[in-house]
Design a protein around this motif. Structure first.
Motif, mmCIF file in Angstrom:
data_model
loop_
_atom_site.group_PDB
_atom_site.id
_atom_site.type_symbol
_atom_site.label_atom_id
_atom_site.label_comp_id
_atom_site.label_asym_id
_atom_site.label_seq_id
_atom_site.Cartn_x
_atom_site.Cartn_y
_atom_site.Cartn_z
ATOM 1 N N ASP A 66 -42.489 58.609 -31.627
ATOM 2 C CA ASP A 66 -42.082 58.053 -30.485
ATOM 3 C C ASP A 66 -42.096 56.455 -30.151
ATOM 4 O O ASP A 66 -41.285 55.772 -30.823
ATOM 5 C CB ASP A 66 -43.113 58.608 -29.433
ATOM 6 C CG ASP A 66 -42.380 58.463 -27.855
ATOM 7 O OD1 ASP A 66 -41.382 57.828 -27.779
ATOM 8 O OD2 ASP A 66 -43.231 58.818 -26.743
ATOM 9 N N ARG A 67 -43.021 55.768 -29.669
ATOM 10 C CA ARG A 67 -43.129 54.410 -29.606
ATOM 11 C C ARG A 67 -43.913 53.827 -30.532
ATOM 12 O O ARG A 67 -44.298 52.531 -30.245
ATOM 13 C CB ARG A 67 -43.186 53.913 -28.195
ATOM 14 C CG ARG A 67 -42.210 54.577 -27.083
ATOM 15 C CD ARG A 67 -42.817 54.201 -25.728
ATOM 16 N NE ARG A 67 -41.437 54.770 -24.758
ATOM 17 C CZ ARG A 67 -40.312 54.374 -24.652
ATOM 18 N NH1 ARG A 67 -39.963 53.323 -25.213
ATOM 19 N NH2 ARG A 67 -39.432 55.127 -24.005
ATOM 20 N N GLN A 68 -44.455 54.408 -31.498
ATOM 21 C CA GLN A 68 -45.279 53.741 -32.775
ATOM 22 C C GLN A 68 -44.501 52.567 -33.233
ATOM 23 O O GLN A 68 -43.435 52.735 -33.774
ATOM 24 C CB GLN A 68 -45.985 54.697 -33.544
ATOM 25 C CG GLN A 68 -46.707 55.701 -32.795
ATOM 26 C CD GLN A 68 -47.291 57.070 -33.816
ATOM 27 O OE1 GLN A 68 -47.171 56.559 -35.090
ATOM 28 N NE2 GLN A 68 -47.882 57.874 -33.059
ATOM 29 N N LEU A 92 -35.654 51.182 -35.905
ATOM 30 C CA LEU A 92 -35.608 50.836 -34.657
ATOM 31 C C LEU A 92 -34.339 51.302 -33.648
ATOM 32 O O LEU A 92 -34.306 51.269 -32.378
ATOM 33 C CB LEU A 92 -35.899 49.273 -34.648
ATOM 34 C CG LEU A 92 -37.032 48.809 -35.291
ATOM 35 C CD1 LEU A 92 -37.175 47.216 -35.373
ATOM 36 C CD2 LEU A 92 -38.235 49.422 -34.315
ATOM 37 N N LYS A 105 -35.471 59.592 -29.328
ATOM 38 C CA LYS A 105 -36.842 58.502 -29.222
ATOM 39 C C LYS A 105 -36.423 57.091 -29.478
ATOM 40 O O LYS A 105 -35.454 56.623 -29.695
ATOM 41 C CB LYS A 105 -37.453 59.270 -30.436
ATOM 42 C CG LYS A 105 -38.001 60.437 -30.501
ATOM 43 C CD LYS A 105 -39.050 60.789 -29.384
ATOM 44 C CE LYS A 105 -39.311 62.425 -29.118
ATOM 45 N NZ LYS A 105 -40.035 62.452 -27.910
ATOM 46 N N SER A 106 -37.744 56.454 -29.044
ATOM 47 C CA SER A 106 -37.361 54.883 -29.282
ATOM 48 C C SER A 106 -37.275 54.422 -30.540
ATOM 49 O O SER A 106 -36.623 53.417 -30.877
ATOM 50 C CB SER A 106 -38.711 54.049 -28.823
ATOM 51 O OG SER A 106 -39.838 54.486 -29.216
ATOM 52 N N ARG A 107 -37.696 55.119 -31.522
ATOM 53 C CA ARG A 107 -37.448 54.630 -32.896
ATOM 54 C C ARG A 107 -37.548 56.139 -33.771
ATOM 55 O O ARG A 107 -37.801 57.181 -33.369
ATOM 56 C CB ARG A 107 -38.518 53.712 -33.541
ATOM 57 C CG ARG A 107 -39.845 54.457 -34.002
ATOM 58 C CD ARG A 107 -40.620 53.452 -35.032
ATOM 59 N NE ARG A 107 -41.772 53.969 -35.371
ATOM 60 C CZ ARG A 107 -42.195 54.732 -36.465
ATOM 61 N NH1 ARG A 107 -41.274 55.157 -37.184
ATOM 62 N NH2 ARG A 107 -43.238 55.000 -36.914
ATOM 63 N N GLY A 142 -33.282 54.033 -33.600
ATOM 64 C CA GLY A 142 -33.474 55.416 -33.383
ATOM 65 C C GLY A 142 -33.013 56.270 -34.394
ATOM 66 O O GLY A 142 -33.153 57.585 -34.217
#
Length: 221
Positions: free
Chosen positions: A203-205, A91, A6-8, A93
């Motif tokens: 995800d990208r929240q 951030l 995931k992005s974070r 991941g």
């Protein structure tokens, strides 16, 4: 199980009164996430290894006496010490699994009746907000029967019952209450299933900020 990229990372907190089994469930969750290929890191508050944390450790072990409000601010400062590191980890991941957070700091001070709830919350306004809080609930009389209960300052049944009432006042939509008297493995499976859902969902929240939208705290402080 395939790795989850995931992005974070997700910010997962386990809360509850003393001796409800938080540390056990934190370890089980970390093992399962590692097996699932989820990058993860554990934090425990108070962090007794920092300069501020060493004073907190001495206080909790009854080797140091401090005014209640000063102790509360030390606990909050202990969280702010690692605020930047927490954001960086998320951030990058990594999923953070945290044993106690600002909710404990607020609940324990508010239970002492030395300050109103809004005052207790104020020092933590803006700190990273969890994506999910697993609240392990167990009657204090039951927790009292567990090993080494009473070793530290706050492990008294009457006081723990007051703390539980304060936790109830802090509950938010991201909280999931769990019966901590259940079988360890059954409890773990429920926590893991929901944790994996949250990891996928963030995800990208953006990372949230704790209590920044709390009108009562803002107006009172």
């Amino acid at each position: 199980m395939s790795a989850l990229v995931k992005s974070r990372g997700a910010f997962i907190v386990l809360e509850g009164c003393d001796r409800v089994g938080k540390s056990t469930q934190v370890l089980r969750l970390l093992e399962a996430l590692t097996e699932a290929g989820v990058p993860n890191k554990v934090l425990k508050f108070p962090d007794r290894t920092t300069s501020i944390g060493k004073h907190i450790d001495a206080y909790l072990r009854r080797k140091l006496e401090l005014p209640d409000k000063a102790v509360h601010l030390l606990f909050a400062a202990n969280r702010w010490e690692v605020e930047g590191e927490m954001k960086s980890d998320l951030l990058s991941g990594q999923t953070l699994v945290v044993d106690r957070y600002a909710y404990s700091g607020v609940a324990y001070t508010a239970a002492k009746k030395v300050a109103p709830l809004w005052w207790c919350k104020a020092p933590d306004i803006g700190i990273p907000a969890p994506d999910v809080v697993f609240y392990l609930k167990l009657p204090a009389k039951v927790a009292e029967q567990r090993d080494v209960y009473g070793d530290e300052r706050y492990e008294q049944v009457g006081f723990q019952q007051e703390v539980e009432q304060q936790f109830e006042a802090l509950r938010g939509p991201q909280w999931i209450e769990l019966d901590a008297s259940r079988n360890i493995e059954s409890l773990h499976k429920d926590i893991l299933a929901k944790a994996l859902e949250v990891i996928r969902a963030v995800d990208r929240q953006p990372i949230g900020e704790l209590w920044t939208d709390d009108a009562v705290v803002q107006s009172s402080s």
